[in-house]
Design a protein around this motif. Sequence first.
Motif, short mmCIF file in Angstrom:
data_model
loop_
_atom_site.label_atom_id
_atom_site.label_comp_id
_atom_site.label_asym_id
_atom_site.label_seq_id
_atom_site.Cartn_x
_atom_site.Cartn_y
_atom_site.Cartn_z
N ALA A 37 0.85 -1.19 0.00
CA ALA A 37 0.00 0.00 0.00
C ALA A 37 0.88 1.24 0.00
N LEU A 38 0.40 2.31 -0.62
CA LEU A 38 1.22 3.51 -0.72
C LEU A 38 1.55 4.08 0.66
N SER A 39 0.61 3.97 1.59
CA SER A 39 0.88 4.45 2.96
C SER A 39 1.99 3.62 3.60
N ASP A 40 1.97 2.30 3.37
CA ASP A 40 3.03 1.44 3.91
C ASP A 40 4.36 1.73 3.23
N TYR A 41 4.30 2.10 1.94
CA TYR A 41 5.53 2.43 1.22
C TYR A 41 6.29 3.55 1.94
N HIS A 42 5.58 4.60 2.31
CA HIS A 42 6.25 5.75 2.93
C HIS A 42 6.88 5.36 4.26
N GLN A 43 6.21 4.49 5.03
CA GLN A 43 6.81 4.01 6.28
C GLN A 43 8.06 3.18 5.99
N TRP A 44 7.96 2.30 4.98
CA TRP A 44 9.11 1.47 4.60
C TRP A 44 10.27 2.35 4.13
N TRP A 214 7.85 -4.25 -4.35
CA TRP A 214 7.03 -4.29 -5.56
C TRP A 214 6.04 -3.13 -5.51
N LEU A 215 5.99 -2.33 -6.58
CA LEU A 215 5.06 -1.21 -6.68
C LEU A 215 4.33 -1.26 -8.01
N THR A 216 3.10 -0.79 -8.03
CA THR A 216 2.39 -0.68 -9.30
C THR A 216 2.91 0.54 -10.06
N LEU A 217 2.61 0.59 -11.35
CA LEU A 217 2.99 1.75 -12.15
C LEU A 217 2.29 3.01 -11.63
N GLY A 218 1.04 2.86 -11.21
CA GLY A 218 0.31 4.01 -10.67
C GLY A 218 0.94 4.55 -9.40
N GLN A 219 1.46 3.66 -8.55
CA GLN A 219 2.13 4.13 -7.34
C GLN A 219 3.41 4.89 -7.67
N VAL A 220 4.16 4.40 -8.63
CA VAL A 220 5.37 5.13 -9.05
C VAL A 220 4.97 6.49 -9.64
N HIS A 221 3.88 6.53 -10.40
CA HIS A 221 3.40 7.80 -10.94
C HIS A 221 3.05 8.78 -9.81
N GLU A 222 2.44 8.28 -8.75
CA GLU A 222 2.14 9.15 -7.60
C GLU A 222 3.43 9.69 -6.99
N LEU A 223 4.44 8.84 -6.87
CA LEU A 223 5.70 9.24 -6.24
C LEU A 223 6.48 10.23 -7.09
#
Length: 488
Positions: A37-44, A214-223
Amino acid sequence: MTAYAATSAPALTAYAEDLLSRRLARSAAARTDGVTALSDYHQWFAACAERSSTEVEPVPLDELTGWHREPGTGNLVHDSGRFFSVGGVSVERPGAAVPGWSQPVINQPETGILGILMSEFDGVAHFLMQAKVEPGNHNGLQLSPTVQATRSNYTGAHRGRPVPYVEYFRNAAQHTVIADVRQSEQGAWFYRKRNRNMIVEVREPVEVRNGFRWLTLGQVHELLALDDMVNMDSRAVLSCLPFTGPGVAQAAASSPDAFQTALLRSCEIGADDGRHTTAEILNWITETRSTTELLVRQVPLNQVTGWRAADGRISHESGLFFDVMGVRVRARGREVDQWTQPLIAAGRTGLIAFLTSRINGVLHVLVQAKAEPGHNDVIELAPTVQCTPTNYAVLPAEARPPFLDEVLDADPRRIRFDTTLSEEGGRFYHTRNRYLVVEADDSEAGDHPGFRWVTLRQLTDLLRHSYYLNVEARSLVACLRSLLAGPQ
């Protein structure tokens, strides 16, 4: 299909291209949830930053360990003869606003690998991204490709730990190759540098090591909307995705505005349905390459004029442009724990911008045919504006780039993308550019010498082949695609 005179990945069938387009669009539509999840990504990512204990200390060039000034030339070279060197080039361009100059340049003749693994989870394509520290990064940790390695590194010349996951790219034929193309890097600072940009899909389970997600393309687009988050190599590789065709509509916003609708059409339409056909664009590129007078000669670093060695670095006598400096690095978790090296430091934030216009309801971007001394074939397509504005204080007025003032003075309501992003931290120290996508006034949609309006579909097709788009344009292509699902 148009024939291109350049190396490219094997062509997919029309059915396979359509299927891949739909899979990529599904991934681009997944902007928050995925395996991570994108929220978990930021914590990671924050936890990775806390664990990264990299120390980067600027040091004088003559204190670099394992590097020396080559007798007779003054070039900065590694004792092993591998990795890269810093030499000089002399440039002549008759009739230009600046008809000649010389400068330091990075010479790295080997081809590295920039590779991203792709795999599907619950029917959605994900990309294995790495939280990686590079010595020149402005903020230390950034989101990098699965593999980001020079040939010297992945063949063990550094005598360090093996590069994780590199076997998937060195043995790519055992998997599904989505993209595989050699591309250039900064033509202003490298001499004919190229890297192999690869996206390889794997179907078997892959062990996720520390520092990878592992990230989706949409998550990378958000970042991509965050300053200094997604590094240059990730942007360059992701731009090579064949993200075109009718399937792209799945990634679009549920209630698109006129800009997003035009952007979607720019991705969906046929290759010859823009203001210019692909054949016309290729003819323009070839004609410009054939008629541009640009003489570039490698020269010893100690024969570069207008530059001086002082205070442990090499700088232009005006104090502008860039410096060649040294750093001492201590890093945990890298293939090598400590080393020293030279880096290029631009010092001032540059400006990289696409002007866009809706022509017959299709979004077009204005690209320029830009000659740079380090290009492999004289000319590559570049953004509408690519410069460091402060440098023009010491250059002739006629050298000021076209459209620079239009970008600098743009109405904020016309700015669709605005993020400051870092250039590659393995060779550049705190070197950043402000990346912009700006809607042009309709009156600016005419033809301009040295520029052409092209669709995103046409740029994507050119990106299947080597040396058509420079690295700055490739970064902006990735940024532009991120706007399909909505504004930042």
